[in-house]
Design an enzyme around this catalytic site. Structure first.
Site, mmCIF file in Angstrom:
data_model
loop_
_atom_site.group_PDB
_atom_site.id
_atom_site.type_symbol
_atom_site.label_atom_id
_atom_site.label_comp_id
_atom_site.label_asym_id
_atom_site.label_seq_id
_atom_site.Cartn_x
_atom_site.Cartn_y
_atom_site.Cartn_z
ATOM 1 N N SER A 102 0.842 -1.198 0.000
ATOM 2 C CA SER A 102 0.000 0.000 0.000
ATOM 3 C C SER A 102 0.880 1.252 0.000
ATOM 4 O O SER A 102 1.612 1.486 -0.955
ATOM 5 C CB SER A 102 -0.971 -0.042 1.191
ATOM 6 N N HIS A 138 -4.687 -1.339 -4.265
ATOM 7 C CA HIS A 138 -6.082 -1.666 -3.902
ATOM 8 C C HIS A 138 -7.019 -1.520 -5.110
ATOM 9 O O HIS A 138 -8.134 -1.032 -5.000
ATOM 10 C CB HIS A 138 -6.561 -0.773 -2.754
#
Length: 211
Positions: A102, A138
């Site tokens: 991330s 994501h």
């Protein structure tokens, strides 16, 4: 660990949880995992002060540097304040394997999309730029990610880049894309480029399943 190419000793892995404010729980979980997996774990924290006297020496003696997720804007700000970004470039040029999830993935790139500023995603473009691409994380799990990433690449606000579904990673050797890997069957990575007509062009990439 395989990329580090370490034999005859435990790999040295330094963990950074800057993006989540150096959460003590996350750092504790890292050490538990290091113990279970058999590598030599250390960490570098910046809140409320650095926990090592010589950050350069600490980072350059690692085999792997692993960066956790959270606020990529906060991570980059703290790294700039403490000179960590320059040290990461030096470690990378010395052959240390850099990785993360991330925010810990976006940081190595030119930029990407972030929720660092609130629930409405915004672009971020002050990444370290060790590789000359943008990064879309994501991609399959947060509905704003895909359309915003494509629009930013299409408009030229971000360069062409690689996007990943959750559980998927991209591997670079130097500044060149090498392959995409997944720990979950059916998940994918994507190359997103600006087409000749100014629209985003998304190409699904083959992924190798890690077992």
């Amino acid at each position: 660990m395989d990329l580090a190419g370490v034999d005859a000793r435990a790999p040295r892995v330094c963990f950074l949880a800057t993006a989540c404010g150096d959460s003590s729980a996350v750092i504790r979980d890292f050490y538990d995992m290091a113990h279970e997996t058999g590598f030599h774990g250390t960490h570098l924290q910046l809140f409320t002060m650095p926990n090592v006297d010589d950050m350069r020496e600490h980072l350059l003696t690692q085999d792997v540097i692993w960066v956790w997720g959270g606020s990529v804007a906060g991570l980059l700000a703290m790294w700039e304040l403490h000179g960590v970004g320059d040290l990461m470039r030096e470690a990378w040029e010395a052959g240390v394997v850099l990785t993360g999830v991330s925010a810990g993935s976006i940081c190595w790139h030119v930029g990407g999309t972030t929720d660092s500023f609130g629930p409405e995603l915004r672009p971020i473009s002050n990444g370290l730029g060790l590789v000359p691409f943008s990064n879309g994380v994501h991609y399959d799990s947060e509905e704003q990610r895909r359309p915003l990433f494509q629009s930013l690449v299409a408009s030229g606000q971000l360069p062409a880049g690689y996007a990943t579904d959750d559980g998927v990673g991209v591997l670079y050797r130097g500044t060149e894309f090498a392959e995409a890997l997944t720990e979950k069957q059916g998940r994918a990575a994507y190359l997103v480029e600006r087409g000749a007509d100014g629209a985003a062009v998304e190409t699904r990439l083959e992924t190798r399943l890690l077992r």
